[in-house]
Design an enzyme around this catalytic site. Structure first.
Site, PDB file in Angstrom:
ATOM      1  N   GLY A 241      -1.849   2.187   5.173  1.00 28.33           N
ATOM      2  CA  GLY A 241      -2.167   0.801   5.531  1.00 28.33           C
ATOM      3  C   GLY A 241      -1.003   0.037   6.144  1.00 28.33           C
ATOM      4  O   GLY A 241      -0.740  -1.104   5.778  1.00 28.33           O
TER       5      GLY A 241
ATOM      6  N   HIS B 135       0.813  -1.224   0.000  1.00 25.21           N
ATOM      7  CA  HIS B 135       0.000   0.000   0.000  1.00 25.21           C
ATOM      8  C   HIS B 135       0.849   1.278   0.000  1.00 25.21           C
ATOM      9  O   HIS B 135       0.308   2.368  -0.161  1.00 25.21           O
ATOM     10  CB  HIS B 135      -0.916   0.036   1.234  1.00 25.21           C
ATOM     11  CG  HIS B 135      -1.859  -1.124   1.334  1.00 25.21           C
ATOM     12  ND1 HIS B 135      -2.760  -1.427   0.344  1.00 25.21           N
ATOM     13  CD2 HIS B 135      -2.030  -2.059   2.304  1.00 25.21           C
ATOM     14  CE1 HIS B 135      -3.465  -2.499   0.712  1.00 25.21           C
ATOM     15  NE2 HIS B 135      -3.030  -2.902   1.893  1.00 25.21           N
TER      16      HIS B 135
HETATM   17 ZN   LIG Z   1      -3.878  -7.503   3.345  1.00 23.93          ZN
END
Ligand SMILES: [Zn+2]
Length: 340
Positions: A115, A107
């Site tokens: 994230g 991410h």
């Molecule tokens: Zn994940």
């Protein structure tokens, strides 16, 4: 702890030795700047060294938040994960299939954390493969969450094709459709996907996408949160279905880097990734684990999994029982909508 358990189990089973294990170095600042913005890297380094983040820095770079907390050693750990992916790509270029379990921070963005990903190590594995002169890299993301950071990083780069299988209507809520013109394929799967449905998607989408173009190298993100028993998704996959999918990709016989990813059930994660290592190194997986391995698994703790949900097989075996089931129409139409 997650990665130490995997290496402990693999060593205990005799699958890890000096010949097939490499420790990586942290990526240098210069290397990090190949993808990340200088101001962000500096801000993260400063926050890590002082243990504090000013509100404007928190807002701008998303560090020191609930999602991306500060913790001692954060910068070194994040840089080490990137260094591991660069090394994994170099070893893959030397002809090895390489597994980097602490990788998979898919991410991460050039200019902010996202994230629980501070940097984006799969991006660095892909960049290293491209730097060697390869012209076509396939990135396959099997984590329960959309591989958004990697998709965005290479969205307009014709050399990189991304495929992400992830649970629909789950954070980060992106990846709802494919962009074949940009080489970005998304398979947002409905709740409770079973092994048969996953195998259907592998055979009818991932393999055809790979076969439709010359592929020089493959990077696979093997987040373990898609396994049955993981508290962060409702996906119902057995580790065997995932091993088969990885085998299918390894069979393309090009430089291949496998990175980890999410995974919030320490038992299912440890068995998946240890077994994955066993499979790619050609080991016979035991029916019942030796006692020392069972002790390692029994020693793990997890606040996210209720005691009554713990399966005794998570301690004593390595391969899950399969989770077959009917292939729903929604899965078939997902595959039908992928134009390779
Ligand atoms: Zn994940």
């Amino acid at each position: 702890m997650r990665h130490a358990t995997v290496t402990d189990l693999a060593r205990n089973l005799g699958w890890l030795c000096e010949d097939n294990f490499r420790a990586s170095s942290p990526a240098t600042i210069e290397q990090l700047l190949e993808f990340h913005d200088r101001a962000y890297v500096k801000a993260l380094q400063y926050a890590d060294s002082t243990g504090r983040v000013a509100p404007d820095v928190r807002n701008r770079y998303q560090i020191g938040t609930l999602e991306n907390p500060l913790f001692p050693g954060l910068f070194d750990r994040a840089a080490m994960t990137v260094g591991g992916s660069i090394l994994a790509a170099e070893l893959a270029l030397d002809g090895h299939v390489t597994f980097h379990p602490s990788g998979g921070t898919h991410h991460g963005r050039p200019d902010r954390a996202c994230g629980f990903c501070y940097f984006n190590d799969p991006v660095f594995a892909i960049l290293r493969l491209l730097e060697s002169g390869l012209q076509s890299v396939l990135y396959v993301d099997l984590d329960a969450h959309h591989g958004d950071g990697v998709e965005i990083a290479f969205f307009h780069d014709k050399r990189v094709t991304t495929v992400s299988v992830h649970e629909d209507y789950r954070w980060p809520y992106s990846g709802s459709k494919s962009h074949p013109d940009e080489g970005a394929y998304n398979l947002p799967v409905p709740k409770g996907i079973n092994d048969s449905e996953f195998e259907y998607l592998v055979e009818h989408t991932i393999v055809p996408v790979a076969e439709a173009r010359p592929i020089d190298a493959i990077v696979v993100c093997c987040g373990a949160d898609c396994l049955a028993g993981d508290p962060l998704s409702t996906m119902m996959l057995s580790n065997g279905a995932l091993w088969e999918a990885v085998d299918r990709l390894v069979a393309f016989d090009v430089p291949t880097v496998i990175v980890g990813g999410g995974g919030y059930n320490p038992w299912t994660l440890a068995r998946y990734w240890t077994g994955l290592w066993g499979r790619i190194t050609g080991q016979a997986l035991p029916e019942r684990l030796p006692n020392a391995a069972i002790e390692i698994l029994r020693g793990l703790e997890c606040d996210l999994v209720d005691d009554e949900d713990i399966d005794e097989a998570w301690f004593t075996s390595i391969a899950d029982s399969p989770y077959p089931g009917p292939v729903r129409d929604s899965i078939k139409s997902l595959a039908d909508n992928v134009v390779v």
